[in-house]
Write a protein that holds these residues in place. Structure first.
Motif, short mmCIF file in Angstrom:
data_model
loop_
_atom_site.label_atom_id
_atom_site.label_comp_id
_atom_site.label_asym_id
_atom_site.label_seq_id
_atom_site.Cartn_x
_atom_site.Cartn_y
_atom_site.Cartn_z
N LEU A 1 22.09 25.84 -61.30
CA LEU A 1 23.26 25.21 -61.85
C LEU A 1 24.17 26.54 -62.32
O LEU A 1 25.33 26.31 -62.22
CB LEU A 1 23.04 24.36 -63.18
CG LEU A 1 22.27 23.18 -62.89
CD1 LEU A 1 21.81 22.50 -64.11
CD2 LEU A 1 22.94 22.23 -62.07
N GLN A 2 23.65 27.57 -63.03
CA GLN A 2 24.40 28.66 -63.28
C GLN A 2 25.16 29.27 -62.29
O GLN A 2 26.21 29.66 -62.38
CB GLN A 2 23.65 29.57 -64.25
CG GLN A 2 23.31 29.16 -65.48
CD GLN A 2 24.32 28.90 -66.56
OE1 GLN A 2 25.21 29.57 -66.55
NE2 GLN A 2 23.98 27.62 -67.02
N ILE A 3 24.41 29.40 -61.29
CA ILE A 3 25.00 30.10 -59.99
C ILE A 3 26.04 29.31 -59.31
O ILE A 3 27.15 29.58 -58.98
CB ILE A 3 23.87 30.30 -58.82
CG1 ILE A 3 22.95 31.45 -59.63
CG2 ILE A 3 24.46 30.79 -57.67
CD1 ILE A 3 21.69 31.68 -58.63
N GLU A 4 25.87 27.82 -59.52
CA GLU A 4 26.98 26.91 -58.85
C GLU A 4 28.25 26.85 -59.49
O GLU A 4 29.19 26.96 -59.38
CB GLU A 4 26.40 25.68 -58.85
CG GLU A 4 25.39 25.30 -57.55
CD GLU A 4 24.53 24.00 -57.83
OE1 GLU A 4 23.94 23.53 -56.63
OE2 GLU A 4 24.66 23.24 -58.72
N TYR A 5 27.77 27.07 -61.05
CA TYR A 5 28.68 27.22 -61.88
C TYR A 5 29.97 28.59 -61.94
O TYR A 5 31.14 28.39 -61.50
CB TYR A 5 28.64 26.91 -63.46
CG TYR A 5 29.70 27.26 -64.49
CD1 TYR A 5 30.28 26.23 -64.80
CD2 TYR A 5 29.78 28.43 -65.09
CE1 TYR A 5 31.42 26.43 -65.76
CE2 TYR A 5 30.90 28.67 -65.91
CZ TYR A 5 31.59 27.68 -66.32
OH TYR A 5 32.63 27.71 -67.16
N MET A 6 29.20 29.29 -61.74
CA MET A 6 30.03 31.00 -61.64
C MET A 6 30.60 30.76 -60.23
O MET A 6 31.49 31.33 -60.13
CB MET A 6 29.03 32.06 -61.88
CG MET A 6 28.20 32.17 -63.10
SD MET A 6 29.49 32.49 -64.55
CE MET A 6 30.41 33.75 -64.11
N HIS A 7 29.70 30.23 -59.15
CA HIS A 7 30.44 30.59 -57.84
C HIS A 7 31.83 29.67 -57.64
O HIS A 7 32.61 29.67 -57.05
CB HIS A 7 29.47 29.82 -56.98
CG HIS A 7 29.72 30.07 -55.45
ND1 HIS A 7 29.88 31.22 -54.86
CD2 HIS A 7 29.63 29.21 -54.35
CE1 HIS A 7 30.08 31.19 -53.57
NE2 HIS A 7 30.16 29.85 -53.19
N SER A 8 31.75 28.29 -58.54
CA SER A 8 32.95 27.55 -58.52
C SER A 8 34.20 28.06 -59.37
O SER A 8 35.39 27.90 -59.06
CB SER A 8 32.63 26.24 -58.97
OG SER A 8 32.43 26.03 -60.45
N LYS A 9 33.83 29.02 -60.25
CA LYS A 9 34.86 29.74 -61.05
C LYS A 9 35.38 30.72 -60.50
O LYS A 9 36.62 31.31 -60.93
CB LYS A 9 34.28 29.96 -62.30
CG LYS A 9 33.70 28.97 -63.39
CD LYS A 9 34.94 27.91 -63.51
CE LYS A 9 34.39 26.64 -64.48
NZ LYS A 9 35.13 25.73 -64.50
N PHE A 10 34.87 31.24 -59.47
CA PHE A 10 35.72 32.51 -59.00
C PHE A 10 36.30 32.43 -57.33
O PHE A 10 35.70 31.36 -56.72
CB PHE A 10 34.80 33.91 -59.00
CG PHE A 10 34.36 34.08 -60.22
CD1 PHE A 10 35.37 34.83 -61.07
CD2 PHE A 10 33.31 33.78 -60.97
CE1 PHE A 10 35.02 35.38 -62.64
CE2 PHE A 10 33.07 34.02 -62.23
CZ PHE A 10 33.88 34.90 -63.02
N ASP A 11 36.90 33.13 -56.69
CA ASP A 11 36.97 33.10 -55.40
C ASP A 11 35.96 32.96 -54.57
O ASP A 11 34.81 33.83 -54.87
CB ASP A 11 38.07 34.21 -54.69
CG ASP A 11 39.37 34.12 -55.45
OD1 ASP A 11 39.94 35.25 -55.61
OD2 ASP A 11 39.82 33.15 -55.77
N GLU A 12 35.73 32.18 -53.56
CA GLU A 12 34.59 32.07 -52.86
C GLU A 12 34.22 33.35 -51.88
O GLU A 12 35.28 33.78 -51.23
CB GLU A 12 34.61 30.93 -51.91
CG GLU A 12 33.44 30.81 -50.99
CD GLU A 12 32.99 29.18 -50.91
OE1 GLU A 12 32.04 29.23 -50.15
OE2 GLU A 12 33.28 28.51 -51.56
N THR A 13 33.16 34.30 -52.16
CA THR A 13 32.80 35.46 -51.59
C THR A 13 31.68 35.20 -50.67
O THR A 13 31.60 35.81 -49.81
CB THR A 13 32.52 36.38 -52.33
OG1 THR A 13 31.49 36.25 -53.27
CG2 THR A 13 33.86 36.67 -53.45
N GLY A 14 31.14 33.87 -50.96
CA GLY A 14 29.83 33.95 -50.00
C GLY A 14 28.68 34.50 -50.63
O GLY A 14 27.78 34.11 -49.99
N THR A 15 28.71 35.25 -51.73
CA THR A 15 27.57 35.73 -52.08
C THR A 15 26.62 34.82 -52.67
O THR A 15 25.46 35.25 -52.80
CB THR A 15 28.11 36.88 -53.18
OG1 THR A 15 28.77 36.10 -54.19
CG2 THR A 15 28.83 38.22 -52.69
#
Length: 101
Positions: free
Chosen positions: A67-81
Motif C-alpha cells: 500500500l505504501q509503495i502504491e501510494y508513493m508510486h501514484s504521487k510521483f512521475d512514473e519511473t517504473g522503479t
C-alpha cells in the motif's frame, strides 16, 4: 479444505530428556521432526515453528508495504522503479494466499 491448527505452535521434547522436535499446540500433535539428524532436527523444528507463528504478521506487513509503495508510486512521475517491487510483492502474496482483499 480444513483449517490448520491455530497458532502459536511450540516445539518441545515429546518424552522426558528428549530433543525439542515435537511440534504441537496445547498437546495436539502437529509434526515430529525427529528424523535421526540430531541438532539439525532441533533446528528444523524451531524453524517451522518460527515460520508458522510469524506467517500472518509477515503477510500483514507485506500488504502494508504494498500500500505504501502504491501510494508513493501514484504521487510521483512514473519511473517504473516501483513496478518490479510491486510485482514481486503481489506474486509473493498470491503464493501465500494473501492476494488483494
Amino acid at each position: 479444505m480444513a483449517e490448520h491448527t491455530p497458532t502459536p505452535w511450540v516445539a518441545e521434547p515429546e518424552y522426558e530428556n528428549g530433543n525439542p522436535t515435537y511440534i504441537h499446540k496445547d498437546g495436539h500433535g502437529i509434526a515430529d521432526c525427529s528424523m535421526g539428524y540430531g541438532m539439525e532436527d532441533d533446528a528444523n523444528a524451531a524453524f517451522i515453528v518460527k515460520a508458522v507463528n510469524n506467517h500472518e504478521a509477515l503477510v500483514d506487513r507485506l500488504k502494508e508495504a504494498r500500500l505504501q509503495i502504491e501510494y508513493m508510486h501514484s504521487k510521483f512521475d512514473e519511473t517504473g522503479t516501483g513496478n518490479a517491487v510491486l510485482a514481486r510483492i503481489n506474486a509473493t502474496l498470491s503464493d501465500v494466499g494473501g492476494a488483494r482483499e
